[in-house]
Design an enzyme around this catalytic site. Structure first.
Site, PDB file in Angstrom:
ATOM      1  N   PRO A 198      28.694  20.730  10.983  1.00  0.00           N
ATOM      2  CA  PRO A 198      27.903  19.518  10.982  1.00  0.00           C
ATOM      3  C   PRO A 198      28.475  18.100  10.773  1.00  0.00           C
ATOM      4  O   PRO A 198      27.992  17.245  10.944  1.00  0.00           O
ATOM      5  CB  PRO A 198      26.748  19.884  10.138  1.00  0.00           C
ATOM      6  CG  PRO A 198      27.212  21.012   9.305  1.00  0.00           C
ATOM      7  CD  PRO A 198      28.326  21.530   9.960  1.00  0.00           C
ATOM      8  N   GLU A 226      28.638  28.575   3.015  1.00  0.00           N
ATOM      9  CA  GLU A 226      28.734  26.936   2.693  1.00  0.00           C
ATOM     10  C   GLU A 226      29.598  26.511   3.411  1.00  0.00           C
ATOM     11  O   GLU A 226      29.932  25.302   3.474  1.00  0.00           O
ATOM     12  CB  GLU A 226      28.731  26.787   1.318  1.00  0.00           C
ATOM     13  CG  GLU A 226      27.651  26.995   0.593  1.00  0.00           C
ATOM     14  CD  GLU A 226      26.477  26.502   0.800  1.00  0.00           C
ATOM     15  OE1 GLU A 226      26.582  25.017   1.483  1.00  0.00           O
ATOM     16  OE2 GLU A 226      25.368  27.028   0.773  1.00  0.00           O
ATOM     17  N   ARG A 285      31.866  25.045  32.488  1.00  0.00           N
ATOM     18  CA  ARG A 285      31.069  24.748  33.799  1.00  0.00           C
ATOM     19  C   ARG A 285      31.835  23.652  34.500  1.00  0.00           C
ATOM     20  O   ARG A 285      31.553  23.256  35.843  1.00  0.00           O
ATOM     21  CB  ARG A 285      29.766  24.652  33.778  1.00  0.00           C
ATOM     22  CG  ARG A 285      29.290  23.313  32.949  1.00  0.00           C
ATOM     23  CD  ARG A 285      27.831  23.647  32.566  1.00  0.00           C
ATOM     24  NE  ARG A 285      26.958  23.417  33.571  1.00  0.00           N
ATOM     25  CZ  ARG A 285      26.625  22.333  34.332  1.00  0.00           C
ATOM     26  NH1 ARG A 285      27.227  21.246  34.014  1.00  0.00           N
ATOM     27  NH2 ARG A 285      25.742  22.379  35.204  1.00  0.00           N
ATOM     28  N   ASP A 334      24.979  15.993  37.448  1.00  0.00           N
ATOM     29  CA  ASP A 334      24.325  16.380  36.185  1.00  0.00           C
ATOM     30  C   ASP A 334      23.839  15.184  35.228  1.00  0.00           C
ATOM     31  O   ASP A 334      24.410  13.947  35.585  1.00  0.00           O
ATOM     32  CB  ASP A 334      25.259  17.133  35.369  1.00  0.00           C
ATOM     33  CG  ASP A 334      25.346  18.572  35.760  1.00  0.00           C
ATOM     34  OD1 ASP A 334      24.361  18.880  36.367  1.00  0.00           O
ATOM     35  OD2 ASP A 334      26.452  19.313  35.526  1.00  0.00           O
TER      36      ASP A 334
HETATM   37  N1  SAM Z   1      27.401  23.212   3.778  1.00  0.00           N
HETATM   38  C1  SAM Z   1      27.712  22.890   5.210  1.00  0.00           C
HETATM   39  C2  SAM Z   1      27.474  21.391   5.136  1.00  0.00           C
HETATM   40  O1  SAM Z   1      26.232  21.001   4.325  1.00  0.00           O
HETATM   41  O2  SAM Z   1      28.270  20.565   5.623  1.00  0.00           O
HETATM   42  C3  SAM Z   1      26.939  23.457   6.066  1.00  0.00           C
HETATM   43  C4  SAM Z   1      27.448  24.961   6.253  1.00  0.00           C
HETATM   44  S1  SAM Z   1      26.648  25.745   7.265  1.00  0.00           S
HETATM   45  C5  SAM Z   1      25.444  26.563   6.699  1.00  0.00           C
HETATM   46  C6  SAM Z   1      27.660  27.047   7.818  1.00  0.00           C
HETATM   47  C7  SAM Z   1      28.549  26.957   8.874  1.00  0.00           C
HETATM   48  O3  SAM Z   1      27.622  26.730  10.478  1.00  0.00           O
HETATM   49  C8  SAM Z   1      29.471  25.538   9.222  1.00  0.00           C
HETATM   50  O4  SAM Z   1      30.368  26.023   8.512  1.00  0.00           O
HETATM   51  C9  SAM Z   1      29.693  25.464  10.535  1.00  0.00           C
HETATM   52  O5  SAM Z   1      30.755  26.379  11.009  1.00  0.00           O
HETATM   53  C10 SAM Z   1      28.244  25.981  11.397  1.00  0.00           C
HETATM   54  N2  SAM Z   1      27.497  24.914  11.548  1.00  0.00           N
HETATM   55  C11 SAM Z   1      26.313  24.588  11.073  1.00  0.00           C
HETATM   56  N3  SAM Z   1      25.699  23.423  11.562  1.00  0.00           N
HETATM   57  C12 SAM Z   1      26.622  23.042  12.690  1.00  0.00           C
HETATM   58  C13 SAM Z   1      26.511  22.037  13.657  1.00  0.00           C
HETATM   59  N4  SAM Z   1      25.477  21.287  13.751  1.00  0.00           N
HETATM   60  N5  SAM Z   1      27.315  21.910  14.384  1.00  0.00           N
HETATM   61  C14 SAM Z   1      28.561  22.615  14.374  1.00  0.00           C
HETATM   62  N6  SAM Z   1      28.527  23.858  13.399  1.00  0.00           N
HETATM   63  C15 SAM Z   1      27.441  23.834  12.562  1.00  0.00           C
END
Ligand code: SAM
Length: 250
Positions: free
Chosen positions: A88, A116, A154, A169
């Protein structure tokens, strides 16, 4: 273009590779889709892939060794691939990014975090790029990787069958796509706009342009800030304003 997904849940992603247009693209050898189970690279007999965070606190962190070994394994198969971490905290994915990745045709290795997230040292040493699919937190990176693969694949010529369908699109040229209709001609008392039955290609093009602009104006006016209206678009929007005025003040 080769897509490799490093994950603790390969079944989730394998199912995605086995359906729809993505499956067709794989069958036609336009793309490949492979999963690597990070757990297979764990060094202990319990197949551990996570551990407690240094410094304390809640949650677990993905251990560096299995992840590093999984990345090396994937890189042996696709040496020129870019390693993309799903997080994220990455740059926000959008249609423009999908086009860029599709145009570059670089093989991609997606690292899907869980818990995490991953040990920071893997990120600093092995990751080329971080991508987020939006400002919200999910439990894992698999859905993010699938969303990215789906929208990039795609755009690879041949995957959709007809390239024309991705050219109109939403978000191409920063506009939303026009309204669609199919048979029957009348449904629940609502008719298909007559112009779409006319066979007149220029009138249909104009109608679709107007529909696309109206939708963009009503649903996503912010897109006009990233791409100002062209001369033709301004003309159409003015005409629409005049029609609205006659409706309000007949
Ligand atoms: N503790 C992290 C933080 O607050 O930045 C978030 C970890 S999340 C619970 C677990 C995993 O989900 C991340 O390591 C990532 O690979 C994925 N993930 C969660 N949200 C995401 C998003 N919005 N975009 C891409 N990957 C995401």
């Amino acid at each position: 273009m080769e897509f490799t997904v490093l994950t603790l849940f390969p079944e989730l992603v394998d199912t995605f590779f086995e359906h729809g247009m993505i499956h067709r693209g794989i069958e036609s050898r336009l793309i490949t889709g492979t999963c690597v189970n990070i757990r297979d690279f764990s060094c202990d007999r319990h197949k551990t892939v996570d551990d407690r965070p240094y410094g304390g606190g809640s949650g677990m962190v993905m251990k560096p060794e299995p992840l590093e070994a999984a990345i090396s394994f994937a890189k042996e198969k696709t040496p020129k691939a870019k390693v993309v971490l799903m997080t994220p905290q990455g740059i926000r994915f959008n249609q423009q990014k999908a086009c860029d990745l599709a145009n570059r045709r670089e093989d991609l290795i997606f690292v899907c975090g869980r818990y995490e997230g991953i040990d920071e040292r893997v990120y600093t040493q092995l990751v080329d790029e971080e991508i987020s699919i939006g400002d919200y937190v999910m439990t894992g990176g698999e859905l993010a990787a699938m969303a990215i693969i789906d929208s990039v694949a795609r755009m690879i010529p041949g995957v959709l069958g007809s390239e024309a369908s991705s050219l109109s699109d939403s978000f191409i040229d920063d506009r939303l796509e026009y309204a669609h209709y199919t048979r029957p001609e009348v449904h629940n008392g609502l008719s298909v706009p007559g112009v779409l039955l006319s066979g007149n290609h220029e009138r249909i093009r104009q109608w679709r342009k107007t529909s696309s602009l109206q939708r963009t104006f009503l649903k996503r006016p912010d897109l006009f800030e990233t791409q100002v209206p062209t001369v033709e678009e301004k003309k159409i929007l003015r005409q629409w304003c005049r029609e609205l005025e006659t409706l309000v003040n007949p």
